[in-house]
Design a protein around this motif. Sequence first.
Motif, PDB file in Angstrom:
ATOM      1  N   THR A 138      -2.429  -4.452   2.933  1.00 17.31           N
ATOM      2  CA  THR A 138      -1.103  -4.728   3.486  1.00 17.31           C
ATOM      3  C   THR A 138      -0.416  -3.401   3.777  1.00 17.31           C
ATOM      4  N   TRP A 139      -0.201  -3.115   5.060  1.00 15.62           N
ATOM      5  CA  TRP A 139       0.321  -1.829   5.503  1.00 15.62           C
ATOM      6  C   TRP A 139       1.844  -1.853   5.611  1.00 15.62           C
ATOM      7  N   VAL A 140       2.478  -0.736   5.307  1.00 20.67           N
ATOM      8  CA  VAL A 140       3.939  -0.653   5.388  1.00 20.67           C
ATOM      9  C   VAL A 140       4.342   0.801   5.605  1.00 20.67           C
ATOM     10  N   LEU A 141       5.364   1.031   6.424  1.00 23.59           N
ATOM     11  CA  LEU A 141       5.858   2.375   6.714  1.00 23.59           C
ATOM     12  C   LEU A 141       7.293   2.598   6.233  1.00 23.59           C
ATOM     13  N   SER A 142       8.078   1.542   6.076  1.00 23.28           N
ATOM     14  CA  SER A 142       9.472   1.686   5.646  1.00 23.28           C
ATOM     15  C   SER A 142       9.879   0.479   4.824  1.00 23.28           C
ATOM     16  N   ASN A 143      10.840   0.692   3.921  1.00 22.51           N
ATOM     17  CA  ASN A 143      11.514  -0.410   3.240  1.00 22.51           C
ATOM     18  C   ASN A 143      12.840   0.102   2.678  1.00 22.51           C
ATOM     19  N   HIS A 144      13.496  -0.710   1.890  1.00 19.86           N
ATOM     20  CA  HIS A 144      14.832  -0.379   1.409  1.00 19.86           C
ATOM     21  C   HIS A 144      14.843   0.684   0.318  1.00 19.86           C
ATOM     22  N   ASP A 145      13.673   1.102  -0.161  1.00 21.63           N
ATOM     23  CA  ASP A 145      13.592   2.075  -1.247  1.00 21.63           C
ATOM     24  C   ASP A 145      13.118   3.452  -0.798  1.00 21.63           C
ATOM     25  N   VAL A 146      12.813   3.611   0.483  1.00 20.83           N
ATOM     26  CA  VAL A 146      12.280   4.890   0.958  1.00 20.83           C
ATOM     27  C   VAL A 146      12.997   5.301   2.238  1.00 20.83           C
ATOM     28  N   SER A 147      13.000   6.585   2.486  1.00 20.60           N
ATOM     29  CA  SER A 147      13.546   7.079   3.746  1.00 20.60           C
ATOM     30  C   SER A 147      12.776   6.451   4.904  1.00 20.60           C
ATOM     31  N   ARG A 148      13.515   6.009   5.931  1.00 17.47           N
ATOM     32  CA  ARG A 148      12.864   5.364   7.075  1.00 17.47           C
ATOM     33  C   ARG A 148      11.859   6.317   7.727  1.00 17.47           C
ATOM     34  N   HIS A 149      10.786   5.755   8.293  1.00 17.32           N
ATOM     35  CA  HIS A 149       9.745   6.644   8.805  1.00 17.32           C
ATOM     36  C   HIS A 149      10.181   7.408  10.048  1.00 17.32           C
ATOM     37  N   ALA A 150      11.179   6.942  10.778  1.00 14.72           N
ATOM     38  CA  ALA A 150      11.694   7.735  11.896  1.00 14.72           C
ATOM     39  C   ALA A 150      12.353   9.016  11.397  1.00 14.72           C
ATOM     40  N   THR A 151      12.876   8.991  10.177  1.00  9.79           N
ATOM     41  CA  THR A 151      13.441  10.193   9.565  1.00  9.79           C
ATOM     42  C   THR A 151      12.361  11.047   8.915  1.00  9.79           C
ATOM     43  N   ARG A 152      11.493  10.424   8.143  1.00 15.04           N
ATOM     44  CA  ARG A 152      10.451  11.186   7.447  1.00 15.04           C
ATOM     45  C   ARG A 152       9.569  11.976   8.409  1.00 15.04           C
ATOM     46  N   PHE A 153       9.189  11.338   9.522  1.00 17.16           N
ATOM     47  CA  PHE A 153       8.290  12.000  10.461  1.00 17.16           C
ATOM     48  C   PHE A 153       8.992  13.054  11.319  1.00 17.16           C
ATOM     49  N   GLY A 154      10.310  13.134  11.174  1.00 12.78           N
ATOM     50  CA  GLY A 154      11.037  14.210  11.822  1.00 12.78           C
ATOM     51  C   GLY A 154      11.185  15.438  10.945  1.00 12.78           C
ATOM     52  N   ASN A 207       0.842  -1.183   0.000  1.00  8.65           N
ATOM     53  CA  ASN A 207       0.000   0.000   0.000  1.00  8.65           C
ATOM     54  C   ASN A 207       0.883   1.241   0.000  1.00  8.65           C
ATOM     55  N   PHE A 208       1.281   1.691  -1.191  1.00 14.71           N
ATOM     56  CA  PHE A 208       2.181   2.834  -1.277  1.00 14.71           C
ATOM     57  C   PHE A 208       1.490   4.144  -0.913  1.00 14.71           C
ATOM     58  N   ASP A 209       0.174   4.215  -1.103  1.00 12.80           N
ATOM     59  CA  ASP A 209      -0.525   5.424  -0.692  1.00 12.80           C
ATOM     60  C   ASP A 209      -0.413   5.625   0.820  1.00 12.80           C
ATOM     61  N   PHE A 210      -0.521   4.547   1.580  1.00 13.55           N
ATOM     62  CA  PHE A 210      -0.362   4.635   3.028  1.00 13.55           C
ATOM     63  C   PHE A 210       1.069   5.024   3.383  1.00 13.55           C
ATOM     64  N   LEU A 211       2.037   4.394   2.723  1.00 12.53           N
ATOM     65  CA  LEU A 211       3.447   4.675   3.007  1.00 12.53           C
ATOM     66  C   LEU A 211       3.783   6.140   2.725  1.00 12.53           C
ATOM     67  N   ARG A 212       3.201   6.705   1.677  1.00  9.50           N
ATOM     68  CA  ARG A 212       3.500   8.089   1.285  1.00  9.50           C
ATOM     69  C   ARG A 212       2.854   9.137   2.198  1.00  9.50           C
ATOM     70  N   THR A 213       1.863   8.748   2.982  1.00  9.32           N
ATOM     71  CA  THR A 213       1.063   9.720   3.711  1.00  9.32           C
ATOM     72  C   THR A 213       1.884  10.425   4.785  1.00  9.32           C
ATOM     73  N   LEU A 214       1.745  11.744   4.844  1.00  8.53           N
ATOM     74  CA  LEU A 214       2.467  12.540   5.828  1.00  8.53           C
ATOM     75  C   LEU A 214       1.813  12.424   7.204  1.00  8.53           C
ATOM     76  N   TRP A 215       2.417  13.078   8.192  1.00 15.96           N
ATOM     77  CA  TRP A 215       1.923  13.074   9.575  1.00 15.96           C
ATOM     78  C   TRP A 215       0.714  14.002   9.640  1.00 15.96           C
ATOM     79  N   ASP A 216      -0.419  13.499   9.150  1.00 12.73           N
ATOM     80  CA  ASP A 216      -1.613  14.322   9.001  1.00 12.73           C
ATOM     81  C   ASP A 216      -2.840  13.460   9.270  1.00 12.73           C
ATOM     82  N   ARG A 217      -3.663  13.871  10.211  1.00 17.44           N
ATOM     83  CA  ARG A 217      -4.786  13.064  10.669  1.00 17.44           C
ATOM     84  C   ARG A 217      -5.771  12.762   9.540  1.00 17.44           C
ATOM     85  N   ASP A 218      -6.202  13.808   8.820  1.00 18.50           N
ATOM     86  CA  ASP A 218      -7.221  13.606   7.791  1.00 18.50           C
ATOM     87  C   ASP A 218      -6.695  12.760   6.634  1.00 18.50           C
ATOM     88  N   ALA A 219      -5.427  12.973   6.268  1.00 14.89           N
ATOM     89  CA  ALA A 219      -4.846  12.197   5.174  1.00 14.89           C
ATOM     90  C   ALA A 219      -4.753  10.719   5.546  1.00 14.89           C
TER      91      ALA A 219
END
Length: 575
Positions: free
Chosen positions: A347-363, A315-327
Amino acid sequence: MSLPTPASNASPYALQPLLHAPSPDEAWWRRAVIYQIYPRSFKDSTGSGMGDLAGITAELPQIATLGVDAIWLSPFFPSPQKDAGYDVSDYRGVDALFGTMDDAQILINTAKSFGIRIIIDIVPNHCSNEHALFTAALAAAPGSAEREMFHFADGLGEGGNTPPNNWSSLFGGSGWTRVQNPDGTPGQYYFHLFDTTQPDFNWRNPAVQEEFEKTLRFWLDAGAGGFRIDVAHAMFKKEGLPDWGGAPDGTPRPGFPFADAPMFAQPELHQVFARWREICDVYPGEPVLCSEANVRPLTRLADWVAPGQMHQSFNFDFLRTLWDRDALASVIGDSLSAFDTVGAPTTWVLSNHDVSRHATRFGLDGVALDLGDGIGPRDPQPDTVRGLARARAATVFMLGLPGGAYLYQGEELGLGDHTTLEDGFRQDPTFLRSNGERIGRDGCRVPIPWVHDAPAYGFSPTGESWLPQPEDFAELSRDLQKADPASTLNLYRKALALRSELGLGLGSLAFYENPELPEVLAIRNGDTISVLNLSDAPVVLPAGEPLLFSDADGEPLAAEGLLGANAAAWLRATD
């Protein structure tokens, strides 16, 4: 700061109608938690500085304690390693960097003894230019059977000096490379969606389809638990290879919707997927097929997991979503609604080898990173404290959703990217082909830390590491986190154990509403309430018995009926 006043007699949250009903069956893949291992960065058993299969086998007990159902292994096949193994020269072997075929068999068998399946990463869109099929095509004449395995075409214009169409490479530059004839004169062009060393297969050729069916059976016979299908949406190209005025990656532009992109999502794909599903269904243990199908909208992605197709799709749409409640609320609701129409799990996912880790993105507040992009030393740097708090909260909330979930190695340690990695160490072809304009994916692929005071933080016995690790990895090492009850590692262990106990993966979903708390997202899955606070201040919790908190102060705050800033919680409903 004044704290909000919790409701004394009633929950301030109103439960909405059921959006998603419980799963109709208990197939393992409907609720599976799958742990991705990037072999070169997991554990080096030899001291070479490169992770290997024996290193993975040695650490299987550590993975088992997490409570995952399967491991997805990024490619370990023979490869020139121009794209970290996604340029495959032999799909039925093991690269000497990672060990031997015996090592692969030992890993598969040992994982089974822990109740863990091994999912193989298949790369069907393209191979290495050193694959025997492509070297044979280069040696053969235009129009030959060997060249029909790939996309060879004559150039246009005077002397054939113009590529056959205007398609670009996703790594930058033209998607076409010209070859030389045996007499040294310029010859035909071949198409590569990625690097010049990664020629695309011609999936309209039945011989290509037969070749990959043999590969699937080879690994299933070895005991594989299924396959992750790399770039599944790009395998077929539109007949005639017409020009395309849209973005190279198929991103919609005015007048050029994704549905018209000639290099993606062609309908013939589904005939191949149906055949692969038939092959997998013959084997015991329900081998799974998961597609990396970067397809929009979600209603179209559902075609990939319709009956008789793939079991799962990222689910890349979920992975791409920013720290935003409505989104987040929107993508969760839309995902479940779309996949429910075909009876498939999301199938939910927040990080993988092709994207910035979510601990970085959400910072990084309000910063959207495209797939394949990272953070470099000249970019604004993330707030690591806030990023980790949000990452922990996002994971807890994600694991409370019905469906499957994928975890990327090291996220259970709270790892972020190596955002200050110097250019001289970078190996990602995205960085190299764009002349550094795109940082690429190296930052999220850095070898993970095991022991805080060991060479390479325990990754390698010699201290060698194919990419350098940042100094803050010491405090995030696995040995220190095992002993800390409040660590991210122990949070993951608790969440995964509780998720299994409560049956959340196979559960239902209804949203809670509270107009007075616009930055709070709350759901109910069966008798479990999941709450995510996306604000920087404590908020009132719904009524319920506390079960799990993403933050160390969760229980003290919950005693006051509150959830901390950038935190998540699970509660047992008391109504």
